[in-house]
Design a protein around this motif. Structure first.
Motif, short mmCIF file in Angstrom:
data_model
loop_
_atom_site.label_atom_id
_atom_site.label_comp_id
_atom_site.label_asym_id
_atom_site.label_seq_id
_atom_site.Cartn_x
_atom_site.Cartn_y
_atom_site.Cartn_z
N ALA A 297 -42.36 11.39 45.63
CA ALA A 297 -41.79 12.42 46.48
C ALA A 297 -42.32 13.75 45.99
O ALA A 297 -42.76 13.86 44.85
N SER B 25 -37.02 13.03 24.46
CA SER B 25 -37.89 12.49 25.52
C SER B 25 -38.63 13.61 26.26
O SER B 25 -39.53 13.34 27.05
N MET B 26 -38.23 14.85 25.98
CA MET B 26 -38.86 16.00 26.65
C MET B 26 -40.37 16.02 26.47
O MET B 26 -41.12 16.42 27.34
N PHE B 27 -40.82 15.59 25.29
CA PHE B 27 -42.24 15.72 24.95
C PHE B 27 -43.04 14.46 25.31
O PHE B 27 -44.24 14.43 25.12
N ARG B 28 -42.33 13.46 25.83
CA ARG B 28 -42.98 12.20 26.17
C ARG B 28 -43.61 12.30 27.56
O ARG B 28 -43.07 12.95 28.45
N ASP B 29 -44.74 11.67 27.73
CA ASP B 29 -45.40 11.53 29.04
C ASP B 29 -45.97 12.83 29.60
O ASP B 29 -46.23 12.93 30.79
N VAL B 30 -46.13 13.84 28.74
CA VAL B 30 -46.93 14.98 29.18
C VAL B 30 -48.38 14.51 29.30
O VAL B 30 -49.10 14.86 30.22
N HIS C 14 -38.60 14.40 43.09
CA HIS C 14 -39.80 13.81 42.48
C HIS C 14 -39.56 12.35 42.13
O HIS C 14 -39.99 11.86 41.10
N ILE C 15 -38.84 11.67 43.01
CA ILE C 15 -38.53 10.28 42.73
C ILE C 15 -39.73 9.42 43.15
O ILE C 15 -40.47 9.78 44.06
N ALA C 16 -39.95 8.33 42.44
CA ALA C 16 -41.12 7.50 42.73
C ALA C 16 -40.95 6.13 42.10
O ALA C 16 -40.18 5.96 41.16
N GLY D 39 -50.46 19.17 30.62
CA GLY D 39 -50.81 17.99 31.41
C GLY D 39 -52.28 17.95 31.78
O GLY D 39 -52.80 16.89 32.13
N LYS E 126 -36.37 12.65 34.76
CA LYS E 126 -37.26 13.81 34.74
C LYS E 126 -37.67 14.27 36.13
O LYS E 126 -38.16 15.38 36.30
N GLY E 127 -37.52 13.39 37.10
CA GLY E 127 -37.98 13.73 38.45
C GLY E 127 -36.87 14.23 39.35
O GLY E 127 -36.98 15.27 39.98
N TYR F 225 -35.12 6.08 38.11
CA TYR F 225 -36.50 5.66 38.35
C TYR F 225 -37.50 6.40 37.47
O TYR F 225 -38.52 5.86 37.06
N CYS F 226 -37.24 7.68 37.23
CA CYS F 226 -38.20 8.50 36.47
C CYS F 226 -37.58 9.00 35.16
O CYS F 226 -37.96 10.05 34.65
N LYS F 227 -36.63 8.23 34.66
CA LYS F 227 -35.98 8.55 33.37
C LYS F 227 -35.31 9.92 33.38
O LYS F 227 -35.25 10.60 32.36
N ARG G 45 -47.62 12.29 35.88
CA ARG G 45 -47.18 11.37 34.83
C ARG G 45 -45.78 11.75 34.34
O ARG G 45 -44.90 10.89 34.22
N TYR G 46 -45.59 13.02 34.13
CA TYR G 46 -44.33 13.48 33.55
C TYR G 46 -43.16 13.35 34.54
O TYR G 46 -42.13 12.76 34.22
N MET G 47 -43.34 13.90 35.75
CA MET G 47 -42.26 13.88 36.74
C MET G 47 -41.80 12.46 37.06
O MET G 47 -40.64 12.24 37.34
N PHE G 48 -42.76 11.53 37.04
CA PHE G 48 -42.42 10.16 37.42
C PHE G 48 -42.09 9.30 36.19
O PHE G 48 -42.16 8.08 36.23
N GLY G 49 -41.75 9.96 35.11
CA GLY G 49 -41.25 9.24 33.94
C GLY G 49 -42.29 8.36 33.26
O GLY G 49 -41.93 7.35 32.65
N GLY G 50 -43.57 8.73 33.36
CA GLY G 50 -44.61 7.97 32.66
C GLY G 50 -45.06 6.72 33.40
O GLY G 50 -45.77 5.89 32.83
N GLN G 51 -44.67 6.59 34.68
CA GLN G 51 -45.05 5.37 35.42
C GLN G 51 -46.54 5.25 35.63
O GLN G 51 -47.09 4.15 35.69
#
Lengths: 350, 324
Positions: A125, A323-328, A114-116, B142, A109-110, A105-107, B102-108
């Protein structure tokens, strides 16, 4: 359709599913999912060391979630697999996330805590006790302002009952008449500290009443009681009367997978595990005239479903390092510079 | 051109943004009927009503938490934290939730909230109401961080913050609220994340931000009378950090002073100094020198308070020693 599914379909066609049977099926899905998560951990396939199972607490997740509607949002605590599953989560994507895979669900990372899934209204979560609670006040505010008719539900454990943020949040929800419900899954233990070792005020709902919310405590043994109580509270919340529900149950196993529960006796655990909402529902369904065989077939199909989830998780790839640097930051924002790139740049001088 | 105070410019930014974007609302202690502890939101409730100027109980963590939930549900909250000194109260919601969602939830999903707060010394407000805690924020990936030093930036940086996809911590300085400038708000501002070179000189580069810009400019004028010309860089935002501008100016001059009101140790000035030393090593003729707050709490005594942060005089003298 495989053989089990065909057989099930015949059974379903032959007679009407009772509400209890549906609740049972959902609780069994949670139970089996959690058992498989435990196996994933034992096999060394889960990501990290932080896994908190909700076995024994299924009636709280299923009872409350079945009183929610599409469009409602929610946050959960760290022991929230069952709640997410009860709100329609895909077990494959959940299991993959728990295993830290890219397909999760969170690629990856969660993970478990931290699932959502924003699509299902799961605002996340949370691994901080009480950390996800105030977000439902904001979601409730948005729902009220947008007149969407949705409610927002915060799920947390009895450990959060001693966190200040809960009272700040309940106070605001009451003050502003927000469509919000606070649900405490009281499994008796905040990690290793029993509720009566954490507070004198163990009638938890009284605290919510003191702040002007509807407040009810309910025994979680019977999922139908939980569902009916939750229905009343969600109906009220939907018209701007926020509520609080404490569901009393027993955490069958330790706080996390490594916890062997040295703080409680075997006798207590044996007694506690007799309060099993899944078996209680099953017995009642049998009393209604459904045979063991029919229920076994349901159980088997769920077992197969969760086996597939395990297979999906294990066969999925881990996320790539890049992917570590993505979505910061947001999608069009520059990504942080990797430390190694920076070092290379500095040391490249003449 | 119109004469505005820093406070007026902030209010104007909120007003204009709220007219343009109905999803914006303000939430915090005393933001509505009272008009904000420093008067920034004064009168806005008359225009926008109590639904968009939401007065809260004194519950800082839940103010931020509520703003997070609202931001995740399609609204654009401006949460006000009366003093940056209270940020410790909110650090879970800010650092563990807003910064990481944003990060924990994979950019959702993102959390497009603006946290307006104010910090700094200058009002004898004591140890718990005078600090400069921007390093807490800059140390948390962040979170974006804006610290306007001028009236024009008070307006433009706040407007820009309200278009960003990520949480922005917007730290005003309590001693700047009454600062007056003639401004033309219709002039195109510098882009978000770009530092401003406020003055050009060939003898020394002084890097600073927030209220210290005012002190640095005073020092630069005094230096100019002694034939020492300083380049002055106002960072405007600390995240994003415009290091390219710093590098470009430092490479031309080779002598650098970093000025920050925050306590010296592990502060923003330390990070800037480390980066300049690493990245501009071949161009430096002298050590990078930090002029920063003393490593002690801030006193109520006006003398002790003023003595614990950089002054125009200390900046001027330090620059002179570095150049001579």
């Amino acid at each position: 359709m495989n053989m089990t599914e065909i057989k099930l379909k015949h059974i379903h066609d032959a007679r009407t599913n009772s509400r209890l049977e549906d609740l049972y099926r959902q609780m069994r899905r949670v139970r089996t999912f959690e058992e498989r998560v435990g196996e994933l951990f034992v096999r060394g396939q889960s990501a990290g060391s932080m896994l908190h199972l909700s076995i024994g607490e299924e009636s709280a997740a299923v009872g409350v979630c079945s009183a929610m509607k599409e469009g409602d949002s929610f946050t959960t605590h760290h022991r929230g697999h069952g709640i997410f599953l009860s709100r329609g989560a895909n077990p494959n994507l959940m299991m993959a996330e728990i295993a830290g895979k890219e397909t999760g669900y969170c690629k990856g990372k969660g993970g478990s805590m931290h699932i959502a899934d924003m699509g299902l209204g799961h605002l996340g979560a949370n691994a901080i006790v009480g950390g996800g609670i105030p977000a439902v006040v904001g979601a409730g505010l948005a729902a009220k302002r947008g007149k969407t008719g949705a409610i927002s539900v915060a799920f947390f454990g009895d450990g959060a009952m001693q966190q200040g943020i809960l009272y700040e949040s309940m106070n605001m929800a009451a003050l502003w008449d927000l469509p919000v419900l606070f649900v405490c899954i009281n499994n008796q233990y905040g990690m290793g500290t029993r509720i009566d070792q954490a507070t004198k005020a163990t009638n938890l709902h009284e605290r919510a009443i003191a702040l002007g919310l509807n407040g009810i405590s309910v025994d979680g043994l019977n999922v139908e009681t939980v569902q009916e109580t939750a229905q009343k509270l969600t109906d009220d919340a939907r018209v701007g009367k926020p509520g609080f529900l404490a569901v009393s149950c027993y955490r069958f196993f330790g706080h996390a997978r490594m916890d062997k529960s040295p703080y409680r006796s075997e006798e207590e655990e044996t007694e506690g595990r007799k309060r099993d909402p899944v078996l209680f529902a099953r017995d009642n369904i049998i009393k209604e005239g459904v045979s063991d065989e029919v229920l076994d077939i349901i159980d088997q199909s769920i077992s197969d479903e969760m086996d597939s989830a395990i297979d999906f998780a294990i066969s999925s790839s881990p996320p790539p390092l890049s992917s570590m640097f993505r979505d910061v930051y947001g999608p069009n924002e520059p990504e942080p510079e990797p430390v190694q790139t920076r070092i290379n740049r500095i040391l490249a001088r003449e | 051109m119109v004469e505005l105070t820093y406070r007026d410019a902030l209010r104007q930014a909120l007003y204009d943004a709220m007219i343009e974007d109905e999803s914006i609302f303000i939430i915090g202690e005393e933001v509505g009927r009272y008009g904000g502890a420093y008067g920034v939101t004064k009168g806005l409730i008359d225009k926008f009503g109590p639904e968009r100027l939401l007065d809260t109980p004194i519950s800082e963590p839940a103010i931020i938490g509520t703003a997070i939930g609202a931001a995740m549900s399609g609204l654009r909250p401006v949460a006000e934290l009366m003093y940056v000194d209270f940020i410790g109260m909110t650090m879970d919601q800010l650092g563990n939730q807003a910064a990481k969602i944003r990060y924990m939830f994979g950019g959702q999903i993102g959390v497009p909230l603006v946290l307006r707060t104010q910090g700094g010394a200058g009002r004898s407000a004591g140890a718990q109401h005078s600090q400069s805690l921007e390093a807490f924020i800059m140390h948390t990936p962040g979170l974006r961080l804006a610290m306007p030093a001028t009236v024009s930036d008070a307006y433009h940086l706040l407007r820009q913050s309200l278009t960003k996809p990520d949480p922005v911590v917007f730290i005003e300085h309590k001693s700047l609220y009454s600062l007056k400038e003639d401004v033309d708000l219709s002039i195109e501002p510098l882009p978000w994340g770009k530092a401003a070179v406020r003055r050009h000189g060939s003898d020394i580069v002084i890097v600073t931000y927030s209220r210290q810009l005012q002190f640095v400019m005073q020092a630069a004028q005094a230096l100019s009378k002694q034939n020492i010309e300083a380049t002055v860089i106002d960072l405007r935002t600390l995240n994003p950090l415009d290091f390219d501008t710093i590098r470009k100016e430092v490479e031309k001059v080779g002598k650098v002073l970093v000025v920050s009101e925050a306590v010296l140790t592990s502060g923003v000035a330390s990070e800037l100094s480390a980066r300049i030393s690493e990245e501009c090593f071949d161009y430096l003729t002298d050590p990078v020198v930090r002029v920063a707050g003393e490593d002690c709490p801030i006193s109520v005594s006006a003398d002790l308070e003023a003595g614990s942060i950089p002054s125009p005089k200390v900046i001027e003298e330090t620059a002179k020693r570095l150049v001579m």
